[in-house]
Design a protein around this motif. Structure first.
Motif, PDB file in Angstrom:
ATOM      1  N   ALA A   1       9.057  62.517  42.111  1.00 36.94           N
ATOM      2  CA  ALA A   1       8.667  61.778  40.907  1.00 36.94           C
ATOM      3  C   ALA A   1       9.881  61.464  40.038  1.00 36.94           C
ATOM      4  O   ALA A   1      10.009  60.360  39.503  1.00 36.94           O
ATOM      5  N   LEU A   2      10.785  62.439  39.892  1.00 33.60           N
ATOM      6  CA  LEU A   2      11.997  62.196  39.115  1.00 33.60           C
ATOM      7  C   LEU A   2      12.860  61.121  39.767  1.00 33.60           C
ATOM      8  O   LEU A   2      13.407  60.243  39.092  1.00 33.60           O
ATOM      9  N   LYS A   3      12.997  61.188  41.074  1.00 32.81           N
ATOM     10  CA  LYS A   3      13.796  60.184  41.786  1.00 32.81           C
ATOM     11  C   LYS A   3      13.217  58.787  41.602  1.00 32.81           C
ATOM     12  O   LYS A   3      13.953  57.815  41.395  1.00 32.81           O
ATOM     13  N   ALA A   4      11.898  58.706  41.674  1.00 32.59           N
ATOM     14  CA  ALA A   4      11.264  57.399  41.532  1.00 32.59           C
ATOM     15  C   ALA A   4      11.490  56.824  40.140  1.00 32.59           C
ATOM     16  O   ALA A   4      11.670  55.615  39.986  1.00 32.59           O
ATOM     17  N   ARG A   5      11.496  57.686  39.150  1.00 29.87           N
ATOM     18  CA  ARG A   5      11.639  57.188  37.782  1.00 29.87           C
ATOM     19  C   ARG A   5      13.104  57.004  37.368  1.00 29.87           C
ATOM     20  O   ARG A   5      13.457  56.019  36.719  1.00 29.87           O
TER      21      ARG A   5
ATOM     22  N   GLY B   1      16.109  57.957  39.522  1.00 25.69           N
ATOM     23  CA  GLY B   1      17.132  57.838  40.545  1.00 25.69           C
ATOM     24  C   GLY B   1      17.571  59.185  41.091  1.00 25.69           C
ATOM     25  O   GLY B   1      17.323  60.246  40.496  1.00 25.69           O
ATOM     26  N   ASP B   2      18.258  59.136  42.242  1.00 26.24           N
ATOM     27  CA  ASP B   2      18.634  60.361  42.951  1.00 26.24           C
ATOM     28  C   ASP B   2      19.581  61.248  42.146  1.00 26.24           C
ATOM     29  O   ASP B   2      19.464  62.475  42.162  1.00 26.24           O
ATOM     30  N   GLU B   3      20.547  60.654  41.436  1.00 25.17           N
ATOM     31  CA  GLU B   3      21.562  61.481  40.774  1.00 25.17           C
ATOM     32  C   GLU B   3      20.959  62.312  39.652  1.00 25.17           C
ATOM     33  O   GLU B   3      21.308  63.478  39.482  1.00 25.17           O
ATOM     34  N   VAL B   4      20.046  61.730  38.875  1.00 17.75           N
ATOM     35  CA  VAL B   4      19.406  62.495  37.811  1.00 17.75           C
ATOM     36  C   VAL B   4      18.605  63.645  38.402  1.00 17.75           C
ATOM     37  O   VAL B   4      18.630  64.767  37.881  1.00 17.75           O
ATOM     38  N   ALA B   5      17.905  63.401  39.495  1.00 16.61           N
ATOM     39  CA  ALA B   5      17.132  64.460  40.135  1.00 16.61           C
ATOM     40  C   ALA B   5      18.046  65.580  40.623  1.00 16.61           C
ATOM     41  O   ALA B   5      17.716  66.764  40.508  1.00 16.61           O
ATOM     42  N   THR B   6      19.208  65.216  41.162  1.00 14.78           N
ATOM     43  CA  THR B   6      20.154  66.225  41.622  1.00 14.78           C
ATOM     44  C   THR B   6      20.706  67.040  40.461  1.00 14.78           C
ATOM     45  O   THR B   6      20.783  68.270  40.515  1.00 14.78           O
ATOM     46  N   LEU B   7      21.075  66.365  39.388  1.00  8.38           N
ATOM     47  CA  LEU B   7      21.603  67.067  38.226  1.00  8.38           C
ATOM     48  C   LEU B   7      20.546  67.964  37.590  1.00  8.38           C
ATOM     49  O   LEU B   7      20.860  69.046  37.083  1.00  8.38           O
ATOM     50  N   ALA B   8      19.301  67.539  37.619  1.00  4.16           N
ATOM     51  CA  ALA B   8      18.231  68.313  36.988  1.00  4.16           C
ATOM     52  C   ALA B   8      18.038  69.664  37.657  1.00  4.16           C
ATOM     53  O   ALA B   8      17.565  70.613  37.013  1.00  4.16           O
TER      54      ALA B   8
END
Length: 369
Positions: A47-51, A53-60
């Motif tokens: 869900a985070l990736k969809a909203r 992107g991949d980098e934010v999901a990785t950092l989260a």
């Protein structure tokens, strides 16, 4: 007597979890297989990736670097400030609270201007400090913290901390560095000047060598919320003597700054031309708005920030204009402190220059003349 709080005279406490980045720096190599912590544990974050992107999901998924080395290195390169004289925390407010935790015991006396940035009062009272306020210098052409009065009251009350916002909030006034240092020199030997420089980037001399200097007896607070536009991510830094920085680390929340905030700060520091253009645009709007309102009779002291202060004849009029603007859907700031109740602070966004946006204020000004 030491500058910091009595309970910090002992060796501890120390951060029990300095983090992966600190370990890698100590080892001098990367640790690729990270099985010693539970940071997300392979959380897919679809869900985070969809909203975002991949980098934010990785950092989260990961804690930020507690030592904020990348940000400090960039600040060192841009300001010349030694790494050991820099601490990163969750914005200037968090740094303010950290400074008070480091310096003050319950009952310590702290000094501030009556009506200055109110969060200082909030944290001072939360730390159990005794807050003493002095009046602003409020005269034709000037609305500014009274440095002589601050120094005199600090000496009289044997203060531990004197708070000064420079440029000031909410007046916008800028004191010269020489005058700030003269204030510092006039304080008691174990009193620290807490210098809130949240609006530093809007100074005309923001890039001068003095901007990165470590001043004895002073904690200089900066933020990425104003000129850099990262208010929602909560990140800022303090410049202070390394010995004091070391003590601050003993009471700091080490992972209050997220990995995303650190990455964002790295990014804006790597693109200083974007920040510089934004600052130029803000200053141009500030001067345009001030000229527009002065033409209608407004009393606007000089500002070195991203806002202007409109000084009205009385608090009752300021309250009425504030209310009428809010009723029309426009929020400006009116200080809650009665000492500055006659002030309206207006941020210099493009929207502030829209025709009719400040109609209630314009009508009030015209009615006065």
């Amino acid at each position: 007597m030491s500058r910091h709080a009595r309970h910090l005279d002992r060796c501890g406490p120390h951060n029990p979890f300095p983090g992966l980045k600190a370990l890698e720096r100590k080892l001098g190599r990367e640790v690729p297989h990270r099985l010693g912590s539970n940071e997300g544990l392979d959380m897919p974050h679809q869900a985070l990736k969809a909203r975002f992107g991949d980098e934010v999901a990785t950092l989260a998924r990961a804690y930020g670097d507690a030592g904020a080395m990348d940000v400090r290195q960039r600040l060192n390169a841009q300001l010349g400030t030694p790494l050991e004289a820099l601490v990163i925390d969750a914005g200037a407010d968090s740094l303010m609270a950290l400074t008070l935790r480091t310096l003050c015991d319950p009952g310590s006396t702290v000094i501030a201007s009556a009506g200055t940035y109110p969060t200082f009062r909030y944290f001072a009272e939360g730390q159990g400090c005794h807050l003493v306020e002095v009046d602003y210098h409020d005269a034709p052409g000037v609305l500014a913290p009274d440095l002589n009065a601050l120094a005199a009251r600090a000496v009289r009350n044997d203060a531990r901390v004197v708070y000064l916002a420079n440029p000031d909030n909410p007046s916008g006034h800028l004191h010269r560095d020489a005058d700030v240092l003269a204030l510092r020199d006039a304080l008691p030997a174990d009193c620290t000047l807490l210098l809130d420089e949240a609006y530093h980037d809007f100074r005309s001399d923001a890039d001068a060598p003095a901007a990165g200097e470590v001043w004895s007896g002073v904690v200089r607070l900066r933020t990425f919320s104003k000129a850099h536009g990262l208010a929602g991510l909560r990140i800022g830094y303090a410049i202070a003597e390394p010995a004091l920085i070391e003590v601050m680390h003993k009471v700091r929340i080490h992972y209050a700054v997220s990995s995303l905030a650190l990455a964002a700060a790295d990014t804006v520091l790597d693109h200083p031309q974007e920040t510089a253009q934004h600052v130029r645009d803000v200053i141009a709007r500030r001067e345009a708005l001030a000229e527009h309102l002065r033409a209608r009779g407004a009393d606007i002291p000089p500002s070195a920030t991203n806002f202007i202060a409109v000084r009205l004849p009385e608090a009752e009029l300021a309250a009425r204009v504030h209310r009428e603007l809010l009723d029309a859907g426009t929020l400006v700031h009116r200080p809650a402190h009665p000492a500055l109740g006659h002030i309206l602070r207006i941020s210099t966004l493009e929207d502030a220059l829209a025709p009719g946006r400040l109609a209630a204020l314009e009508h009030a000004l015209e009615a006065q003349h």
